[in-house]
Design a protein around this motif. Structure first.
Motif, PDB file in Angstrom:
ATOM      1  N   MET A   1       0.831  -1.203   0.000  1.00 57.38           N
ATOM      2  CA  MET A   1       0.000   0.000   0.000  1.00 57.38           C
ATOM      3  C   MET A   1       0.855   1.238   0.000  1.00 57.38           C
ATOM      4  SD  MET A   1      -2.352   1.666   2.985  1.00 57.38           S
ATOM      5  CE  MET A   1      -0.973   2.710   3.464  1.00 57.38           C
ATOM      6  N   LYS A   2       0.537   2.181  -0.910  1.00 57.50           N
ATOM      7  CA  LYS A   2       1.215   3.473  -0.917  1.00 57.50           C
ATOM      8  C   LYS A   2       0.177   4.579  -1.033  1.00 57.50           C
ATOM      9  CE  LYS A   2       5.679   1.987  -2.739  1.00 57.50           C
ATOM     10  NZ  LYS A   2       6.726   2.192  -3.784  1.00 57.50           N
ATOM     11  N   ASN A   3       0.437   5.694  -0.343  1.00 55.56           N
ATOM     12  CA  ASN A   3      -0.484   6.826  -0.347  1.00 55.56           C
ATOM     13  C   ASN A   3       0.277   8.130  -0.396  1.00 55.56           C
ATOM     14  OD1 ASN A   3      -3.397   5.948   0.057  1.00 55.56           O
ATOM     15  ND2 ASN A   3      -2.394   4.792   1.675  1.00 55.56           N
ATOM     16  N   ASP A   4      -0.397   9.176  -0.843  1.00 52.15           N
ATOM     17  CA  ASP A   4       0.098  10.537  -0.737  1.00 52.15           C
ATOM     18  C   ASP A   4      -0.929  11.324   0.059  1.00 52.15           C
ATOM     19  OD1 ASP A   4       1.176  13.011  -0.895  1.00 52.15           O
ATOM     20  OD2 ASP A   4       1.016  13.223  -3.070  1.00 52.15           O
ATOM     21  N   PHE A   5      -0.668  11.502   1.349  1.00 53.55           N
ATOM     22  CA  PHE A   5      -1.616  12.182   2.221  1.00 53.55           C
ATOM     23  C   PHE A   5      -1.499  13.701   2.142  1.00 53.55           C
ATOM     24  CE2 PHE A   5      -1.153   8.135   4.862  1.00 53.55           C
ATOM     25  CZ  PHE A   5      -2.325   7.586   4.361  1.00 53.55           C
ATOM     26  N   GLN A   6      -0.453  14.195   1.489  1.00 55.35           N
ATOM     27  CA  GLN A   6      -0.255  15.634   1.267  1.00 55.35           C
ATOM     28  C   GLN A   6      -0.188  16.431   2.575  1.00 55.35           C
ATOM     29  OE1 GLN A   6      -3.221  16.934  -1.583  1.00 55.35           O
ATOM     30  NE2 GLN A   6      -2.238  15.826  -3.247  1.00 55.35           N
ATOM     31  N   ALA A   7       0.353  15.801   3.596  1.00 60.29           N
ATOM     32  CA  ALA A   7       0.584  16.475   4.877  1.00 60.29           C
ATOM     33  C   ALA A   7       1.686  15.712   5.601  1.00 60.29           C
ATOM     34  CB  ALA A   7      -0.684  16.506   5.731  1.00 60.29           C
ATOM     35  N   TYR A   8       2.489  16.423   6.346  1.00 66.76           N
ATOM     36  CA  TYR A   8       3.593  15.830   7.096  1.00 66.76           C
ATOM     37  C   TYR A   8       3.095  14.646   7.917  1.00 66.76           C
ATOM     38  CZ  TYR A   8       7.601  15.681  10.339  1.00 66.76           C
ATOM     39  OH  TYR A   8       8.698  15.293  11.074  1.00 66.76           O
ATOM     40  N   VAL A   9       3.792  13.509   7.836  1.00 67.94           N
ATOM     41  CA  VAL A   9       3.399  12.331   8.603  1.00 67.94           C
ATOM     42  C   VAL A   9       4.106  12.393   9.958  1.00 67.94           C
ATOM     43  CG1 VAL A   9       3.286   9.830   8.692  1.00 67.94           C
ATOM     44  CG2 VAL A   9       3.091  11.003   6.486  1.00 67.94           C
ATOM     45  N   SER A  10       3.325  12.690  10.995  1.00 70.93           N
ATOM     46  CA  SER A  10       3.875  12.836  12.345  1.00 70.93           C
ATOM     47  C   SER A  10       4.177  11.494  12.987  1.00 70.93           C
ATOM     48  CB  SER A  10       2.893  13.608  13.230  1.00 70.93           C
ATOM     49  OG  SER A  10       2.586  14.868  12.684  1.00 70.93           O
ATOM     50  N   ALA A  11       3.378  10.471  12.671  1.00 68.10           N
ATOM     51  CA  ALA A  11       3.567   9.149  13.271  1.00 68.10           C
ATOM     52  C   ALA A  11       2.987   8.084  12.368  1.00 68.10           C
ATOM     53  CB  ALA A  11       2.913   9.088  14.647  1.00 68.10           C
ATOM     54  N   ALA A  12       3.626   6.924  12.373  1.00 67.07           N
ATOM     55  CA  ALA A  12       3.107   5.711  11.735  1.00 67.07           C
ATOM     56  C   ALA A  12       3.226   4.607  12.765  1.00 67.07           C
ATOM     57  CB  ALA A  12       3.909   5.378  10.479  1.00 67.07           C
ATOM     58  N   LEU A  13       2.114   3.940  13.065  1.00 67.55           N
ATOM     59  CA  LEU A  13       2.103   2.926  14.117  1.00 67.55           C
ATOM     60  C   LEU A  13       1.199   1.770  13.717  1.00 67.55           C
ATOM     61  CD1 LEU A  13       1.678   5.352  17.153  1.00 67.55           C
ATOM     62  CD2 LEU A  13       3.734   4.008  16.672  1.00 67.55           C
ATOM     63  N   PHE A  14       1.464   0.598  14.259  1.00 65.56           N
ATOM     64  CA  PHE A  14       0.549  -0.525  14.154  1.00 65.56           C
ATOM     65  C   PHE A  14      -0.229  -0.602  15.459  1.00 65.56           C
ATOM     66  CE2 PHE A  14       3.793  -1.676  11.037  1.00 65.56           C
ATOM     67  CZ  PHE A  14       3.004  -2.096   9.967  1.00 65.56           C
ATOM     68  N   ASP A  15      -1.573  -0.533  15.381  1.00 71.86           N
ATOM     69  CA  ASP A  15      -2.361  -0.541  16.605  1.00 71.86           C
ATOM     70  C   ASP A  15      -2.565  -1.975  17.101  1.00 71.86           C
ATOM     71  OD1 ASP A  15      -4.379  -1.639  15.072  1.00 71.86           O
ATOM     72  OD2 ASP A  15      -5.746   0.067  15.247  1.00 71.86           O
ATOM     73  N   THR A  16      -3.367  -2.140  18.145  1.00 71.05           N
ATOM     74  CA  THR A  16      -3.532  -3.452  18.768  1.00 71.05           C
ATOM     75  C   THR A  16      -4.203  -4.464  17.840  1.00 71.05           C
ATOM     76  OG1 THR A  16      -5.596  -2.683  19.783  1.00 71.05           O
ATOM     77  CG2 THR A  16      -3.588  -2.543  21.108  1.00 71.05           C
ATOM     78  N   SER A  17      -4.899  -3.995  16.815  1.00 66.98           N
ATOM     79  CA  SER A  17      -5.516  -4.894  15.844  1.00 66.98           C
ATOM     80  C   SER A  17      -4.541  -5.316  14.754  1.00 66.98           C
ATOM     81  CB  SER A  17      -6.730  -4.216  15.201  1.00 66.98           C
ATOM     82  OG  SER A  17      -6.327  -3.180  14.307  1.00 66.98           O
ATOM     83  N   GLY A  18      -3.370  -4.683  14.720  1.00 68.10           N
ATOM     84  CA  GLY A  18      -2.389  -4.974  13.689  1.00 68.10           C
ATOM     85  C   GLY A  18      -2.503  -4.100  12.465  1.00 68.10           C
ATOM     86  N   GLU A  19      -3.426  -3.143  12.484  1.00 66.07           N
ATOM     87  CA  GLU A  19      -3.609  -2.245  11.351  1.00 66.07           C
ATOM     88  C   GLU A  19      -2.631  -1.071  11.440  1.00 66.07           C
ATOM     89  OE1 GLU A  19      -7.077   0.539   9.236  1.00 66.07           O
ATOM     90  OE2 GLU A  19      -7.557  -0.658  10.994  1.00 66.07           O
ATOM     91  N   ALA A  20      -2.101  -0.672  10.294  1.00 69.24           N
ATOM     92  CA  ALA A  20      -1.245   0.511  10.246  1.00 69.24           C
ATOM     93  C   ALA A  20      -2.106   1.766  10.288  1.00 69.24           C
ATOM     94  CB  ALA A  20      -0.396   0.505   8.985  1.00 69.24           C
ATOM     95  N   VAL A  21      -1.687   2.728  11.111  1.00 72.39           N
ATOM     96  CA  VAL A  21      -2.419   3.979  11.276  1.00 72.39           C
ATOM     97  C   VAL A  21      -1.415   5.124  11.207  1.00 72.39           C
ATOM     98  CG1 VAL A  21      -4.143   5.206  12.638  1.00 72.39           C
ATOM     99  CG2 VAL A  21      -3.930   2.725  12.882  1.00 72.39           C
ATOM    100  N   PHE A  22      -1.813   6.215  10.525  1.00 75.92           N
ATOM    101  CA  PHE A  22      -0.925   7.348  10.309  1.00 75.92           C
ATOM    102  C   PHE A  22      -1.546   8.614  10.907  1.00 75.92           C
ATOM    103  CE2 PHE A  22      -0.479   4.261   6.945  1.00 75.92           C
ATOM    104  CZ  PHE A  22       0.889   4.094   6.834  1.00 75.92           C
ATOM    105  N   ALA A  23      -0.730   9.377  11.653  1.00 71.12           N
ATOM    106  CA  ALA A  23      -1.145  10.665  12.207  1.00 71.12           C
ATOM    107  C   ALA A  23      -0.461  11.761  11.408  1.00 71.12           C
ATOM    108  CB  ALA A  23      -0.761  10.761  13.678  1.00 71.12           C
ATOM    109  N   LEU A  24      -1.229  12.779  11.008  1.00 67.52           N
ATOM    110  CA  LEU A  24      -0.732  13.758  10.041  1.00 67.52           C
ATOM    111  C   LEU A  24      -0.702  15.181  10.586  1.00 67.52           C
ATOM    112  CD1 LEU A  24      -2.624  12.508   6.854  1.00 67.52           C
ATOM    113  CD2 LEU A  24      -0.438  11.728   7.778  1.00 67.52           C
ATOM    114  N   GLY A  25       0.106  15.987   9.922  1.00 67.43           N
ATOM    115  CA  GLY A  25       0.266  17.380  10.302  1.00 67.43           C
ATOM    116  C   GLY A  25      -0.951  18.238  10.042  1.00 67.43           C
ATOM    117  N   ASP A  26      -1.932  17.719   9.291  1.00 70.76           N
ATOM    118  CA  ASP A  26      -3.160  18.488   9.056  1.00 70.76           C
ATOM    119  C   ASP A  26      -4.253  18.147  10.060  1.00 70.76           C
ATOM    120  OD1 ASP A  26      -3.990  15.987   8.255  1.00 70.76           O
ATOM    121  OD2 ASP A  26      -4.443  16.538   6.188  1.00 70.76           O
TER     122      ASP A  26
END
Length: 324
Positions: A1-26
């Motif tokens: 999977m690749k994405n362009d979120f068009q905002a600074y990626v502050s964090a990338a983490l795998f949560d307790t379900s194993g899913e990748a989640v991204f926190a952004l500057g916007d």
């Protein structure tokens, strides 16, 4: 999977379900499955996985602490007029901690009435729980402060070292506390006697550090390769030299991530590349070969089978780690 979120990626983490989640500057939280949550009115400054459920807990420059799941967002706290600069969580204790200015707040994910407040002389830059969530360290100017997370009235244990400390991490056995500094150096303390560990020589600031291999090794950024310090024995890295993995004079390691109980580590470079290495076998796999903006966020799943990354311009991705 690749994405362009068009905002600074502050964090990338795998949560307790194993899913990748991204926190952004916007102010948004982006889930691997495609869900997009408007969490903050402003930038996300810090993030941690929820200790007992899916999703991320984030702090922002709007002074709000927010828990975001794919189904929506819930405000957990608000500190008016302050930025929430740091957040940490611990699955064993169920505790959540966050810092706003000079204040360190502790909450319990299972008890809405539980609240602790610890105040420092200077602003808190970063926080970390020990392995069991009983103690919490706060990085600040002049060193670090250690608190017992659930005790209301107490005096902290000061760990002093001149300069501005910007990140902290406990060794998994609780014997050492490591701190990166505003200067290009790493510092640490042996907690039994507050013995200083002076670990300099970095060409750049150490922005990222991660223990792995059951706590026997510490990986750090800030050099052309991942700098790995040995922590076996009662003295840890005292009197020992570090190794450097994946040396490439054309770039610097910007972020590291690791699996605590295995020998796998990941590195994100300032030229946009990402690789994974098994230090037990020296096997290295390039996960993202194309160059681009500097990697600003990096995570490896608990099983070591997937890597998630984000960069300073909003590029992000998730990839499987090749087997073997």
């Amino acid at each position: 999977m690749k994405n362009d979120f068009q905002a600074y990626v502050s964090a990338a983490l795998f949560d307790t379900s194993g899913e990748a989640v991204f926190a952004l500057g916007d102010g948004t939280i982006q889930f691997e499955t495609g869900a997009r949550i408007e969490a903050h009115d402003g930038a996300v400054l810090c993030a941690a996985i929820h200790p007992k459920a899916s999703g991320l807990i984030t702090g922002g420059d709007d002074g709000r602490l927010v828990w975001s799941q794919a189904s929506g967002a819930q405000e957990l706290a608000q500190i008016k007029g302050r930025w929430i600069d740091a957040v940490a969580s611990n699955a064993d204790s169920g505790l959540i901690a966050f810092a706003a200015g000079r204040e360190l707040h502790v909450r319990d994910a299972g008890d809405p009435k539980f609240s602790r407040l610890f105040t420092h002389e200077r602003s808190v830059a970063e926080i970390a729980f020990d392995a069991k969530g009983r103690r919490i360290a706060a990085a600040t100017y002049g060193g670090a402060m250690l608190w017992y997370a659930r005790i209301a009235e107490q005096r902290p244990m000061p760990l002093k070292w001149a300069g501005s400390h910007i990140a902290v991490a406990f060794s998994p056995d609780g014997k050492f506390l490591m701190s990166s500094m505003q200067e290009n150096q790493l510092h640490g303390w042996r907690l039994a006697d507050s013995k200083d560990l002076k670990m300099g020589g970095y060409p750049a600031k150490v922005k990222s550090l991660a223990f792995f291999s059951t706590g026997l090794l510490l990986a750090t950024s800030g050099a052309p390769g991942v700098v790995v310090w040995p922590f076996a024995g009662a003295n840890g890295p005292l009197g020992k030299e570090a190794a450097e993995i994946g040396f490439d004079e054309s770039s610097l390691v910007a972020r590291v991530a690791a699996t605590p109980n295995t020998s796998l580590l990941a590195a994100g470079l300032d030229d946009g590349r990402v690789w994974v290495c098994d230090v037990a076998t020296s096997r290295m796999e390039v996960i993202k070969a194309e160059k681009g903006p500097a990697i600003s966020a990096l995570a490896i799943s608990a099983k070591g089978d997937r890597v998630a990354w984000g960069d300073e311009e909003g590029g992000a991705g998730v990839a499987d780690v090749p087997a073997g």
